[in-house]
Design an enzyme around this catalytic site. Structure first.
Site, PDB file in Angstrom:
ATOM      1  N   ASP A  24       1.660   3.876   2.732  1.00 14.78           N
ATOM      2  CA  ASP A  24       0.608   5.036   2.082  1.00 14.78           C
ATOM      3  C   ASP A  24       1.269   5.953   1.287  1.00 14.78           C
ATOM      4  OD1 ASP A  24      -2.149   5.447   1.576  1.00 14.78           O
ATOM      5  OD2 ASP A  24      -2.601   6.183   3.435  1.00 14.78           O
ATOM      6  N   ASP A  25       1.504   7.165   1.992  1.00 15.68           N
ATOM      7  CA  ASP A  25       2.083   8.235   1.109  1.00 15.68           C
ATOM      8  C   ASP A  25       3.382   9.017   2.039  1.00 15.68           C
ATOM      9  OD1 ASP A  25      -0.080   8.770  -0.717  1.00 15.68           O
ATOM     10  OD2 ASP A  25      -1.236   8.533   1.008  1.00 15.68           O
ATOM     11  N   HIS A  67      -9.689   0.706  -1.188  1.00 12.43           N
ATOM     12  CA  HIS A  67      -9.473   1.536  -0.028  1.00 12.43           C
ATOM     13  C   HIS A  67     -10.684   1.553   0.748  1.00 12.43           C
ATOM     14  CE1 HIS A  67      -5.835   3.272  -1.185  1.00 12.43           C
ATOM     15  NE2 HIS A  67      -5.555   4.078  -0.153  1.00 12.43           N
ATOM     16  N   HIS A 107       1.162   4.563  -2.479  1.00 14.70           N
ATOM     17  CA  HIS A 107       0.760   5.704  -3.676  1.00 14.70           C
ATOM     18  C   HIS A 107       1.932   6.048  -4.261  1.00 14.70           C
ATOM     19  CE1 HIS A 107      -3.537   5.463  -2.549  1.00 14.70           C
ATOM     20  NE2 HIS A 107      -3.116   5.066  -1.285  1.00 14.70           N
ATOM     21  N   HIS A 142       0.905  -1.155   0.174  1.00 15.26           N
ATOM     22  CA  HIS A 142       0.050   0.013  -0.014  1.00 15.26           C
ATOM     23  C   HIS A 142       0.912   1.228  -0.174  1.00 15.26           C
ATOM     24  CE1 HIS A 142      -3.798   2.179   1.947  1.00 15.26           C
ATOM     25  NE2 HIS A 142      -3.233   2.836   0.998  1.00 15.26           N
ATOM     26  N   GLU A 198     -11.003   3.310   6.119  1.00 13.13           N
ATOM     27  CA  GLU A 198     -10.173   4.272   6.468  1.00 13.13           C
ATOM     28  C   GLU A 198     -10.952   5.287   7.297  1.00 13.13           C
ATOM     29  OE1 GLU A 198      -8.196   6.424   3.333  1.00 13.13           O
ATOM     30  OE2 GLU A 198      -6.646   7.307   4.917  1.00 13.13           O
TER      31      GLU A 198
HETATM   32  N1  HPA Z   1      -6.728   7.266   1.225  1.00  4.94           N
HETATM   33  C1  HPA Z   1      -7.729   7.478   0.077  1.00  4.94           C
HETATM   34  N2  HPA Z   1      -6.780   7.850  -1.157  1.00  4.94           N
HETATM   35  C2  HPA Z   1      -5.766   8.065  -1.034  1.00  4.94           C
HETATM   36  C3  HPA Z   1      -4.843   7.905   0.093  1.00  4.94           C
HETATM   37  C4  HPA Z   1      -5.323   7.388   1.410  1.00  4.94           C
HETATM   38  O1  HPA Z   1      -5.112   7.174   2.347  1.00  4.94           O
HETATM   39  N3  HPA Z   1      -3.520   8.468  -0.368  1.00  4.94           N
HETATM   40  C5  HPA Z   1      -3.691   8.555  -1.461  1.00  4.94           C
HETATM   41  N4  HPA Z   1      -4.732   8.516  -1.968  1.00  4.94           N
HETATM   42 ZN    ZN Z   2      -3.780   4.734   0.566  1.00  3.80          ZN
END
Ligand code: HPA
Ligand code: ZN
Length: 348
Positions: free
Chosen positions: A286-287, A205, A27, A25, A208
């Site tokens: 994630d990011d 996703h 991006h 996971h 979250e």
């Molecule tokens: N959630 C949803 N969309 C996203 C995320 C996330 O954590 N990171 C990049 N796009």
């Molecule tokens: Zn994500």
């Protein structure tokens, strides 16, 4: 797996760094560091509305998912040419290799680029070239997962899929990301059904910020093989039982959850609860350019805050390979590598 593994507590951070792992996971646009944003802006003649790298980094102060997404899409606007996409992915893959990530399944958001006039081939070819070179050059196998932006329409997702199909051999699956609340999985049921017919892997996703109901519909209507995040599942006992029974992996991202205020403190994160309930949770970044850490930072900070043990570390790494879309022979090879690493750390 034994419920305890005898590792000296002061050696746990080193074990977390050293153990081989898969990242499921990430991006790729979320790995774009401020330094590279400014470099690409200069290369492409794009104006960044911040004075410098420090000013941009200071803006990374989020209150929820949407407050992050607004700045994340703005950052991605400096990407124009195939080389830009290569450079971004290559920078991530080098960081991943340094964290002993041996396999990565990388999300990308084509709609955020095609809507600015960047061709689909430009995006996919740049990213794919980096993935191809990462095996021989860095010892990281890498593949791509195309994500649909859920705040856009079903029709936009179908058009995006059509644009990507000539490059079908360059990505292994599809995902669903962006603003979760108000955009439930069922909005994309028909798109995901078509992706299933095409033999694409499916993930989404869910849970979250959104409710357990979104996890249920991702499973039952989108027929996903993994849930990205999924941490809200702990609010629904029947859902927890379903995820455990079917070994549906959750790709959990602790520092993301902290920065987007899904949990008030890292010590409050439910990853230990998920693992102890028998769910196939994994740890991911994630990011990482926006949330303050790559994969090993996520592991080390989460273990320190929550008191997870070496047995949890083993389970998380093993889950990352088992939940990946690599073939079984590779899974066995990585499991052997994992066992060999743990053997070096065990007290005897
Ligand atoms: N959630 C949803 N969309 C996203 C995320 C996330 O954590 N990171 C990049 N796009
Ligand atoms: Zn994500």
């Amino acid at each position: 797996m034994p419920s305890t593994i005898p590792v000296a507590p002061d050696r746990l951070p080193q074990l977390l760094r050293r153990m081989p792992k898969a990242e499921l996971h990430i991006h790729i646009e979320g790995s774009l560091e401020p330094e590279l944003i400014f470099e690409l802006a200069g290369r492409n003649g794009v104006t960044v509305p911040y004075a410098d790298v420090d000013a941009l980094r200071r803006a990374y102060d989020f209150t929820d998912l949407q407050s992050f997404l607004d700045i994340y899409y703005a950052g991605a606007s400096v990407l124009r040419q195939e080389q830009d996409f290569f450079d971004m992915a290559w920078a991530y893959l080098q960081r991943a290799a340094a964290d002993n990530v041996v396999h990565a399944e990388i999300f990308f958001d084509p709609q955020t680029h095609t809507s600015r006039g960047v061709a689909m081939e430009t995006v996919i070819n740049g990213l794919h070239r980096a993935c191809t070179q990462a095996g021989p050059a860095l010892g990281v196998s890498a593949s791509l997962i195309l994500c649909f932006l859920r705040h856009l329409s079903e029709q936009d997702a179908f058009e995006t899929l059509e644009q990507a199909l000539p490059l079908r051999d360059r990505f292994i699956g599809v995902g669903l990301d962006s603003s979760e609340l108000g955009h439930p999985p069922e909005k994309f049921e028909r798109v995901f059904a078509r992706c299933g017919e095409l033999g694409l892997h499916r993930v989404a996703h869910a849970g979250e910020e959104g409710p357990p109901a979104y996890v249920w519909t991702a499973l039952d209507l989108l027929k996903v093989e993994r849930i990205d995040h999924g941490v809200q599942s702990s609010k629904d006992a029947a859902l927890m039982a379903r995820l455990a029974r079917d070994r549906i992996a959750l790709t959990v991202c602790p520092l993301s959850n902290l920065k987007l205020r899904v949990f008030p403190r890292l010590a409050d994160h439910n990853i230990g609860q998920l693992l102890d309930a028998g769910l196939a949770a994994t740890v991911n970044s994630d990011d990482p350019a926006y949330f303050g850490g790559y994969l090993n930072d996520n592991f080390i900070q989460t273990f320190e805050a929550t008191g997870l043990t070496a047995a949890h570390a083993y389970q998380l790494a093993k889950n990352s390979f088992d939940a990946s879309f690599i073939h079984d022979a590779m899974k066995r090879r990585y499991a052997d590598l994992l066992d060999a690493t743990f053997a070096q750390f065990e007290l005897r």
